[in-house]
Design an enzyme around this catalytic site. Sequence first.
Site, PDB file in Angstrom:
ATOM      1  N   GLU A  41       2.919  -6.045   7.411  1.00 45.33           N
ATOM      2  CA  GLU A  41       2.125  -5.035   8.113  1.00 45.33           C
ATOM      3  C   GLU A  41       2.431  -4.973   9.604  1.00 45.33           C
ATOM      4  O   GLU A  41       2.332  -3.911  10.225  1.00 45.33           O
ATOM      5  CB  GLU A  41       0.630  -5.307   7.902  1.00 45.33           C
TER       6      GLU A  41
ATOM      7  N   GLU B 131      -1.351  -9.630  -1.098  1.00 45.30           N
ATOM      8  CA  GLU B 131      -2.793  -9.860  -1.004  1.00 45.30           C
ATOM      9  C   GLU B 131      -3.455  -9.853  -2.374  1.00 45.30           C
ATOM     10  O   GLU B 131      -4.404 -10.612  -2.625  1.00 45.30           O
ATOM     11  CB  GLU B 131      -3.421  -8.811  -0.093  1.00 45.30           C
TER      12      GLU B 131
ATOM     13  N   ALA C 228       0.836  -1.204   0.000  1.00 44.25           N
ATOM     14  CA  ALA C 228       0.000   0.000   0.000  1.00 44.25           C
ATOM     15  C   ALA C 228       0.869   1.251   0.000  1.00 44.25           C
ATOM     16  O   ALA C 228       2.074   1.202   0.231  1.00 44.25           O
ATOM     17  CB  ALA C 228      -0.919  -0.004   1.217  1.00 44.25           C
TER      18      ALA C 228
ATOM     19  N   GLY D 224      -0.104  -5.340   0.481  1.00 44.62           N
ATOM     20  CA  GLY D 224      -1.203  -5.358  -0.466  1.00 44.62           C
ATOM     21  C   GLY D 224      -0.846  -6.050  -1.772  1.00 44.62           C
ATOM     22  O   GLY D 224      -1.715  -6.629  -2.430  1.00 44.62           O
TER      23      GLY D 224
END
Length: 255
Positions: free
Chosen positions: A129, A109, A61, A106
């Site tokens: 994270e 993911e 992200a 991300g």
Amino acid sequence: MTVNLEVADGVATFRLDRPPMNALDIATQDRLRELAAEVTRRDDVRAVVIWGGEKVFAAGADIKEMREMDHAAMVVRSGELQESFTAVARIPKPVVAAVTGYALGGGCELALCADFRIAAENAKLGQPEILLGLIPGAGGTQRLARLVGPAKAKDLIFTGRQVKADEALTIGLVDRVVPAEEVYEQAHAWAAKLAKGPAIALRAAKESVDRGLETDLDSGLAIERNWFAGLFATEDREIGMRSFVEDGPGKATFR
């Protein structure tokens, strides 16, 4: 555009294009959701490849953007974030991630939203994270655990460590490891092969597996049974069975 769309031979390519690291900011997340809806509608798209380019898949992200958000803002945004990734995961067509370089946070993911993952020998994947005082928020705690099992998922999520391609293959996080220069070519070839298959049956297979994993065995069997019976109403079923009887297996040309 932060994600470009190209369609050729029945295969759509989502090309992440936010240099240098393809950070998944809000605009990119929203664009992914838009493209997922578009390829779902389009009859000329039969399979999808997600690719970040030759150097990096997606490094995560946009931390600078996220740092400016408070709790109230993230309560709203986190739902939209998950919706974007879920839209990709629920594209009712085969999806393959072509992973080069980093696929972190991300980025990892997003790769988890694909049905199949082809990784470069130089790929590194992980959910870092925890190093920010956070947990994965775009499906990592759920999709990763379902893919590699809870113990291995907790190892990656609790430590935030990165895994190289060979370890990712061993634990089932990726499905194939190839030289970096072959990643996109092999991903596209995999998608193109499936693009020639029976579209409704492929959709049925994907939904039966994915939705079945979300429920108990009896409910999953009901999903499978309904799709199985329903496919007897399709032209592709007639073509496939006729071809099998007349020409042998694997020779049908589906419409």
